[in-house]
Each structure stands twice: as C-alpha cells, then as structure tokens.
Write a protein that holds these residues in place. Structure first.
Motif, short mmCIF file in Angstrom:
data_model
loop_
_atom_site.label_atom_id
_atom_site.label_comp_id
_atom_site.label_asym_id
_atom_site.label_seq_id
_atom_site.Cartn_x
_atom_site.Cartn_y
_atom_site.Cartn_z
N SER A 1 0.85 -1.18 0.00
CA SER A 1 0.00 0.00 0.00
C SER A 1 0.89 1.24 0.00
CB SER A 1 -0.89 -0.02 1.25
OG SER A 1 -1.83 1.01 1.21
N SER A 2 0.29 2.35 -0.30
CA SER A 2 1.01 3.62 -0.28
C SER A 2 0.73 4.36 1.03
CB SER A 2 0.54 4.48 -1.45
OG SER A 2 0.94 5.82 -1.30
N SER A 3 1.65 5.18 1.45
CA SER A 3 1.41 5.99 2.64
C SER A 3 0.29 7.00 2.39
CB SER A 3 2.69 6.70 3.08
OG SER A 3 3.17 7.53 2.05
N PHE A 4 -0.06 7.25 1.14
CA PHE A 4 -1.16 8.16 0.82
C PHE A 4 -2.52 7.47 0.97
CE2 PHE A 4 2.37 10.10 -1.56
CZ PHE A 4 2.38 11.33 -0.93
N ASP A 5 -2.53 6.15 1.21
CA ASP A 5 -3.78 5.41 1.41
C ASP A 5 -4.29 5.50 2.84
OD1 ASP A 5 -3.70 4.61 -1.24
OD2 ASP A 5 -2.72 2.70 -0.80
N VAL A 6 -3.50 6.11 3.72
CA VAL A 6 -3.84 6.20 5.14
C VAL A 6 -3.65 7.65 5.58
CG1 VAL A 6 -3.24 5.43 7.47
CG2 VAL A 6 -3.05 3.85 5.56
N ASP A 7 -4.53 8.11 6.44
CA ASP A 7 -4.37 9.43 7.03
C ASP A 7 -4.71 9.33 8.51
OD1 ASP A 7 -3.71 12.10 7.21
OD2 ASP A 7 -5.16 12.75 5.71
N GLU A 8 -4.55 10.42 9.22
CA GLU A 8 -4.77 10.41 10.67
C GLU A 8 -5.47 11.67 11.10
OE1 GLU A 8 -3.02 12.78 12.71
OE2 GLU A 8 -1.97 13.59 11.00
N GLU B 1 -13.71 14.74 25.84
CA GLU B 1 -13.76 14.96 27.28
C GLU B 1 -12.42 15.48 27.78
OE1 GLU B 1 -15.33 11.37 29.01
OE2 GLU B 1 -17.06 11.44 27.69
N THR B 2 -11.62 14.66 28.44
CA THR B 2 -10.36 15.13 29.03
C THR B 2 -9.12 14.58 28.34
OG1 THR B 2 -10.36 13.32 30.61
CG2 THR B 2 -11.43 15.38 31.30
N ARG B 3 -9.29 13.95 27.18
CA ARG B 3 -8.12 13.35 26.53
C ARG B 3 -8.18 13.50 25.02
NH1 ARG B 3 -9.17 6.98 26.42
NH2 ARG B 3 -11.36 7.07 25.93
N ASN B 4 -7.05 13.30 24.41
CA ASN B 4 -6.93 13.33 22.96
C ASN B 4 -6.79 11.90 22.46
OD1 ASN B 4 -6.89 16.23 22.42
ND2 ASN B 4 -5.04 16.20 23.64
N ILE B 5 -7.49 11.60 21.39
CA ILE B 5 -7.47 10.26 20.82
C ILE B 5 -7.04 10.36 19.37
CG2 ILE B 5 -8.85 8.21 20.29
CD1 ILE B 5 -10.76 9.14 22.54
N GLY B 6 -6.09 9.53 18.99
CA GLY B 6 -5.62 9.51 17.61
C GLY B 6 -6.28 8.39 16.83
N TYR B 7 -6.71 8.71 15.62
CA TYR B 7 -7.35 7.74 14.74
C TYR B 7 -6.61 7.67 13.41
CZ TYR B 7 -11.44 8.04 17.82
OH TYR B 7 -12.29 8.01 18.90
N PHE B 8 -6.57 6.49 12.83
CA PHE B 8 -6.12 6.31 11.46
C PHE B 8 -7.37 6.04 10.63
CE2 PHE B 8 -2.33 4.90 13.80
CZ PHE B 8 -1.36 5.64 13.17
N ASN C 1 -8.48 -0.16 1.59
CA ASN C 1 -7.73 -1.22 0.93
C ASN C 1 -7.07 -2.16 1.93
OD1 ASN C 1 -5.59 0.21 1.93
ND2 ASN C 1 -4.64 0.65 -0.04
N GLY C 2 -7.38 -2.01 3.19
CA GLY C 2 -6.84 -2.90 4.21
C GLY C 2 -5.63 -2.36 4.95
N ALA C 3 -5.10 -1.22 4.55
CA ALA C 3 -3.90 -0.69 5.20
C ALA C 3 -4.16 -0.32 6.66
CB ALA C 3 -3.36 0.51 4.43
N VAL C 4 -5.27 0.36 6.93
CA VAL C 4 -5.57 0.74 8.31
C VAL C 4 -5.86 -0.50 9.14
CG1 VAL C 4 -7.24 1.95 9.78
CG2 VAL C 4 -6.33 3.07 7.76
#
Length: 134
Positions: A32-39, A45-52, A60-63
């Motif tokens: 896969s390409s790094s362009f197929d995934v973003d974040e 509430e009181t925290r930050n959550i990171g998502y892909f 395409n299955g990369a995440v």
C-alpha cells in the motif's frame, strides 16, 4: 516549527508525531502507499485520541493492517525513523505534504520514544506468552 511545540500539549505532539511516522512505514509493511492512510486527533472529554483512516473509497486494508499488526508497524516505523539522518524530522521519516496541520506540532524524538516503548511492550508480552505456553 519549535513554537508549535510550546503551544500544543505534549500528548498532541506525541500522537501526531507517532501517527505520521507510522504512516510513513505503511509501504514497508503492507502492499500500500502511505497516501492510502491518514490520521486525525480528536479531543474527547479530558483526553486526545488519535485515529487512522483509509483515504481511498472502501479502504484497501492498510488501516486494518495497522491495528492487526501494530507491534510490527511500531518496530518497522522505529527502524525507519531512527535510521534517518535528520535531526528533527524530514519528509522521509516524519513530514507529510498532505498534513492539514502543516506538520505542526511534530517532533521526531518524541515519536521514536513512544515507538520504542510500544515495541518493547510487545516484545515483553510475546516473551511472557511463550514462557507460560500462551
């Protein structure tokens, strides 16, 4: 670049950095390409959550691969970023032309620290599991 480190929380800098670094390693782990995934980082509430998320329609299955084999991604990402000769991060190991935050706040060493901790925890978990037959 340095100014954004002072105005953003450490957790945002850490999440953003490690997400960028993992995306850079996508082509090294899956077909896969790094362009197929973003974040994105969301404050809840009181925290930050990171998502892909997948950038192509239907994905395409990369995440899915990132979540399925996160320790492998962490180890590969750590190797890629630590072997890069730059000091603060560069387009090879950290920066992205597609970043809506204009690559701020990012710090290579913070991401490397987290990736090393994740890789070590996964390794320790595997060793404990094999010792006890699990």
């Amino acid at each position: 670049m340095i100014q954004s480190l002072w105005s953003s929380g450490g957790d945002v800098t850490a999440l953003h950095s490690v997400q960028h670094q993992i995306i850079k390693a996508v082509p090294l782990v899956v077909l896969s390409s790094s362009f197929d995934v973003d974040e994105v980082i969301v404050h809840k509430e009181t925290r930050n959550i990171g998502y892909f998320f997948d950038t192509c329609d239907g994905g395409n299955g990369a995440v899915e691969a990132i979540f399925t084999d996160f320790p492998k991604f962490a180890a590969t990402t750590y190797a890629l970023a630590s072997e890069c000769g730059c000091d603060m991060g560069c387009p090879r190991c950290l920066h992205s032309t597609a970043c809506p935050q204009e690559n701020e706040p990012l710090l290579k060493d913070v991401g490397l620290f987290l990736l090393e901790v994740i890789s070590q925890a996964a390794l320790n978990s595997q060793n404990s599991s094999s010792i006890f037959g699990g």
